[in-house]
Write a protein that holds these residues in place. Structure first.
Motif, PDB file in Angstrom:
ATOM      1  N   UNK A 123       5.816  -6.229  18.622  1.00  0.00           N
ATOM      2  CA  UNK A 123       5.422  -5.346  19.709  1.00  0.00           C
ATOM      3  C   UNK A 123       4.216  -5.884  20.443  1.00  0.00           C
ATOM      4  N   UNK A 124       3.679  -5.070  21.332  1.00  0.00           N
ATOM      5  CA  UNK A 124       2.502  -5.477  22.097  1.00  0.00           C
ATOM      6  C   UNK A 124       1.283  -5.670  21.198  1.00  0.00           C
ATOM      7  N   UNK A 125       1.314  -5.100  20.018  1.00  0.00           N
ATOM      8  CA  UNK A 125       0.195  -5.255  19.080  1.00  0.00           C
ATOM      9  C   UNK A 125       0.283  -6.547  18.284  1.00  0.00           C
ATOM     10  N   UNK A 126       1.438  -7.196  18.292  1.00  0.00           N
ATOM     11  CA  UNK A 126       1.618  -8.416  17.518  1.00  0.00           C
ATOM     12  C   UNK A 126       2.812  -8.291  16.595  1.00  0.00           C
ATOM     13  N   UNK A 127       2.681  -8.868  15.411  1.00  0.00           N
ATOM     14  CA  UNK A 127       3.736  -8.865  14.406  1.00  0.00           C
ATOM     15  C   UNK A 127       3.317  -7.951  13.258  1.00  0.00           C
ATOM     16  N   UNK A 128       4.245  -7.094  12.842  1.00  0.00           N
ATOM     17  CA  UNK A 128       3.971  -6.142  11.760  1.00  0.00           C
ATOM     18  C   UNK A 128       5.050  -6.312  10.700  1.00  0.00           C
ATOM     19  N   UNK A 129       4.607  -6.433   9.444  1.00  0.00           N
ATOM     20  CA  UNK A 129       5.514  -6.475   8.298  1.00  0.00           C
ATOM     21  C   UNK A 129       5.369  -5.173   7.525  1.00  0.00           C
ATOM     22  N   UNK A 130       6.482  -4.507   7.274  1.00  0.00           N
ATOM     23  CA  UNK A 130       6.496  -3.241   6.538  1.00  0.00           C
ATOM     24  C   UNK A 130       7.310  -3.420   5.273  1.00  0.00           C
ATOM     25  N   UNK A 131       6.693  -3.148   4.131  1.00  0.00           N
ATOM     26  CA  UNK A 131       7.356  -3.335   2.839  1.00  0.00           C
ATOM     27  C   UNK A 131       7.665  -1.983   2.217  1.00  0.00           C
ATOM     28  N   UNK A 132       8.888  -1.843   1.711  1.00  0.00           N
ATOM     29  CA  UNK A 132       9.305  -0.636   1.014  1.00  0.00           C
ATOM     30  C   UNK A 132       9.889  -1.018  -0.338  1.00  0.00           C
ATOM     31  N   UNK A 133       9.529  -0.250  -1.357  1.00  0.00           N
ATOM     32  CA  UNK A 133      10.057  -0.517  -2.688  1.00  0.00           C
ATOM     33  C   UNK A 133       8.967  -0.556  -3.732  1.00  0.00           C
ATOM     34  N   UNK A 134       9.238  -1.238  -4.825  1.00  0.00           N
ATOM     35  CA  UNK A 134       8.266  -1.381  -5.905  1.00  0.00           C
ATOM     36  C   UNK A 134       7.048  -2.166  -5.421  1.00  0.00           C
ATOM     37  N   UNK A 135       5.822  -1.598  -5.558  1.00  0.00           N
ATOM     38  CA  UNK A 135       4.636  -2.272  -4.983  1.00  0.00           C
ATOM     39  C   UNK A 135       4.426  -3.689  -5.487  1.00  0.00           C
ATOM     40  N   UNK A 136       4.665  -3.936  -6.778  1.00  0.00           N
ATOM     41  CA  UNK A 136       4.449  -5.286  -7.307  1.00  0.00           C
ATOM     42  C   UNK A 136       5.437  -6.286  -6.721  1.00  0.00           C
ATOM     43  N   UNK A 137       6.693  -5.867  -6.634  1.00  0.00           N
ATOM     44  CA  UNK A 137       7.704  -6.799  -6.118  1.00  0.00           C
ATOM     45  C   UNK A 137       7.549  -7.017  -4.617  1.00  0.00           C
ATOM     46  N   UNK A 138       7.285  -5.957  -3.858  1.00  0.00           N
ATOM     47  CA  UNK A 138       7.232  -6.124  -2.403  1.00  0.00           C
ATOM     48  C   UNK A 138       6.005  -6.916  -1.962  1.00  0.00           C
ATOM     49  N   UNK A 139       4.936  -6.880  -2.748  1.00  0.00           N
ATOM     50  CA  UNK A 139       3.769  -7.693  -2.366  1.00  0.00           C
ATOM     51  C   UNK A 139       4.110  -9.180  -2.439  1.00  0.00           C
ATOM     52  N   UNK A 140       4.952  -9.557  -3.389  1.00  0.00           N
ATOM     53  CA  UNK A 140       5.410 -10.943  -3.432  1.00  0.00           C
ATOM     54  C   UNK A 140       6.267 -11.284  -2.227  1.00  0.00           C
ATOM     55  N   UNK A 141       7.152 -10.354  -1.834  1.00  0.00           N
ATOM     56  CA  UNK A 141       7.963 -10.574  -0.633  1.00  0.00           C
ATOM     57  C   UNK A 141       7.093 -10.674   0.614  1.00  0.00           C
ATOM     58  N   UNK A 142       6.063  -9.824   0.683  1.00  0.00           N
ATOM     59  CA  UNK A 142       5.151  -9.875   1.826  1.00  0.00           C
ATOM     60  C   UNK A 142       4.462 -11.230   1.925  1.00  0.00           C
ATOM     61  N   UNK A 143       3.998 -11.733   0.789  1.00  0.00           N
ATOM     62  CA  UNK A 143       3.334 -13.032   0.794  1.00  0.00           C
ATOM     63  C   UNK A 143       4.251 -14.137   1.288  1.00  0.00           C
TER      64      UNK A 143
END
Length: 229
Positions: A123-143
């Motif tokens: 969007x006009x703000x830039x790039x946004x990543x939104x993670x849903x699910x188990x916090x430990x697993x999604x933080x790895x996906x985010x990285x």
């Protein structure tokens, strides 16, 4: 490019409003009393104004009644939708797809078989990543996604959020307001260019890691023949 908005007929609009009414009344026990008050109070004031100042107040009273009812419907339906979306896989992407403005959503650019997923938003703000699910697993996906996108987004801002109710996580009901408050640092042309680069990145084939399977190896002597041409 942003999806063009389809024209909705008056009958379809009324049907949509009726569906929203039924959904909100089912999800929110306070909606019916508040809607009743939003209708009765302006109508009562209109009757009083009619006897004091005359019939000219009747059209104005009807407009105020409709306006107050729509305000209650808008506020309570948004609340009901947020409550219904809480904990539902893919809810964050669906909410942003229904937001006003030029928001380009790619649901589940990265995911696991346990229904953990990361959505990509431009969007006009830039790039946004939104993670849903188990916090430990999604933080790895985010990285992983942040490292992948860093190669092509240049100086565009990159934000990431984990959707949830725990400390340090973003509740889904606050997602819309959080994105709307982000500073707009990109122009429409920048968004288009960024969107093209990210689509090109996603279109690149991912080669499997490890040894090449035997049935995918070139026949013996193929490289020598190619060099000899």
């Amino acid at each position: 490019m942003a999806k063009p908005q389809e024209k909705v007929s008056f009958g379809q609009r009324l049907k949509q409003i009726g569906m929203v009414f039924r959904f909100t009344a089912k999800q929110d026990r306070w909606f019916a009393p508040l809607a009743f008050a939003a209708v009765v109070i302006p109508l009562a004031l209109t009757v009083v104004a009619f006897f004091v100042w005359g019939w000219l107040w009747i059209p104005l009273g009807i407009l105020l009644t409709l306006l107050s009812l729509l305000i209650v419907l808008n506020l309570r339906s948004n609340r009901a939708m947020m409550n219904a979306a809480e904990g539902q896989p893919g809810a964050a992407a669906q909410i942003i797809e229904n937001m006003r403005g030029d928001w380009r959503v790619t649901p589940a650019v990265s995911s696991t078989t346990q229904m953990d997923m990361v959505h990509l938003v431009i969007g006009r703000s830039g790039v946004v990543l939104l993670a849903e699910g188990n916090p430990q697993r999604v933080r790895g996906l985010l990285g992983q996604e942040k490292r992948r996108l860093a190669k092509v987004i240049g100086s565009a801002p990159l934000y990431d959020y984990v959707i949830g109710q725990e400390e340090g996580e973003l509740p889904v009901r606050k997602l819309r307001m959080t994105l709307m408050r982000l500073p707009r640092k990109l122009s429409g042309r920048d968004v288009n260019a960024l969107d093209k680069r990210l689509k090109a990145l996603s279109a690149r084939p991912q080669l499997p890691k490890g040894a090449i399977p035997k049935n995918m190896r070139p026949p013996k002597g193929a490289f020598r023949q190619a060099r000899g041409r």
